[in-house]
Write a protein that holds these residues in place. Structure first.
Motif, short mmCIF file in Angstrom:
data_model
loop_
_atom_site.label_atom_id
_atom_site.label_comp_id
_atom_site.label_asym_id
_atom_site.label_seq_id
_atom_site.Cartn_x
_atom_site.Cartn_y
_atom_site.Cartn_z
N ILE A 152 0.61 -1.05 0.25
CA ILE A 152 -0.18 -0.15 -0.16
C ILE A 152 0.53 1.15 -0.36
CG2 ILE A 152 -1.84 -0.93 1.09
CD1 ILE A 152 -1.57 0.24 3.93
N GLY A 153 2.26 0.98 -0.37
CA GLY A 153 2.69 2.40 -0.29
C GLY A 153 4.25 2.37 0.56
N ASN A 154 5.45 3.29 0.35
CA ASN A 154 6.75 3.27 1.06
C ASN A 154 6.88 4.29 2.02
OD1 ASN A 154 9.69 3.08 1.19
ND2 ASN A 154 9.72 1.44 0.10
N VAL A 155 7.45 4.29 3.58
CA VAL A 155 7.28 5.24 4.85
C VAL A 155 9.05 5.64 4.57
CG1 VAL A 155 5.21 4.10 6.47
CG2 VAL A 155 7.60 4.04 6.33
N LEU A 156 9.22 4.97 3.63
CA LEU A 156 10.47 5.81 2.83
C LEU A 156 10.74 7.24 2.24
CD1 LEU A 156 13.19 3.20 3.40
CD2 LEU A 156 13.37 5.13 4.53
#
Length: 324
Positions: A287-291
């Motif tokens: 669902i995404g990438n928090v980097l």
């Protein structure tokens, strides 16, 4: 009792009104009349996120779903994740076994001002870190399928070393909860775990059904019990808890449509995934990438908002509160 507004978060981040975290019970709760769907749509950040600070582990549990390895994130990468997870109420600093990192105390120092911290652990490195993380971690959740024979059969490691680590954490004032994965051969051990948890003054014991992933793919099919069987075993356990006046709260999570995708797990490379998503490869849905983006953007596209809130408010699991 800690209100979720206490950690400093950006003004644009919104959490469900009325939701609070009970430090004593290690759980979230809200008024019975909370409109969960409306609260989920109004929020801009999750209640709880799992951050894998490592995939490494010194155990080889027969039901473990996390067997694929990848490099540990650097402290700089973890700091970027921390900033991008601003507004998340609780963060599990998880693994693998998170305390295998020599710099685990530095990670806790980095994160503890921004969220309620919990640590899923096997406790075997508790003595190394307990002093430095004391007062910064709300609780440690120890994977624990005791008594001794069951623990060593399932976890393939030293029961006494885990108990030593638990005592070290408690000596420094870090509260304990416990969790166990429920397979058919484990059912007779469930009351003993609650009794041990009661002796150790643990806040709660969580029982979780295994998922067909990782090491659990090698479990014989008969070890996977049905949700009905799990609920019946839990009902018997609740009756025994009443008889013996054991105090820990009890939780049972079964895998139903209402619990699908309720967890948000961030892997060491920053990839955020909804889990478990039953028809997705490896039960993961990216669902995404928090980097690279804030959690508020990820939350917008997260398709399981209602399931997330319902589960962490104990509305789609079997739950018995703490106390005798």
């Amino acid at each position: 009792m800690t209100h979720l507004g206490m950690p400093a978060v950006p003004a644009q981040t919104r959490r469900p009104v009325g939701v609070e975290f009970s430090a004593q019970g290690h759980h979230f709760h809200a008024p019975d009349d909370l409109d969960v769907q409306a609260a989920a749509e109004a929020a801009t950040a999750p209640l709880s996120v799992i951050v894998q600070v490592t995939k490494r582990c010194n155990f080889d549990c027969n039901m473990c779903s996390e067997t694929l390895q990848m490099p540990d994130p650097t402290l700089q990468q973890l700091d970027t994740m921390r900033q991008n997870l601003a507004g998340t109420a609780r963060v599990f600093l998880s693994g693998g076994e998170p305390m295998m990192r020599k710099d685990f105390s530095d990670i806790v120092d980095m994160w503890h001002q921004d969220a309620i911290l919990a640590v899923p652990t096997n406790a075997t490195h508790g003595m190394e870190h307990a002093k430095r993380i004391a007062g910064k971690v709300a609780y440690a959740n120890v994977g624990f399928e005791g008594p001794r024979a069951a623990f060593q059969r399932i976890r393939s490691h030293d029961y006494d070393l885990t108990m030593t680590g638990i005592r070290a954490l408690q000596e420094h004032g870090i509260p304990i909860s416990m969790s166990a994965v429920v397979t058919r051969s484990y059912l007779p051990s469930m009351p003993y775990v609650v009794q041990i948890a009661d002796v150790l003054d643990a806040g709660k014991v969580k029982f979780i059904m295994p998922l067909r992933k990782g090491n659990a793919l090698k479990l014989p099919e008969h070890e996977f019990i049905s949700n009905d069987e799990a609920e019946q075993a839990f009902s018997r356990l609740v009756a025994e808890r009443t008889t013996h006046r054991w105090s820990p709260a009890l939780r049972l999570t079964t895998w139903t449509p209402e619990n699908e995708g309720h967890m948000i797990c961030v892997e060491p490379n920053g990839v955020a995934r909804a889990w478990p998503v039953y028809e997705a490869p490896d039960l993961w849905l990216e669902i995404g990438n928090v980097l690279h983006e804030p959690v508020s953007d990820i939350w917008k596209r997260y398709p399981y908002k209602r399931n997330h809130l319902q589960k962490y408010l104990s509305r789609t699991i079997s739950s018995v509160p703490q106390g005798v």
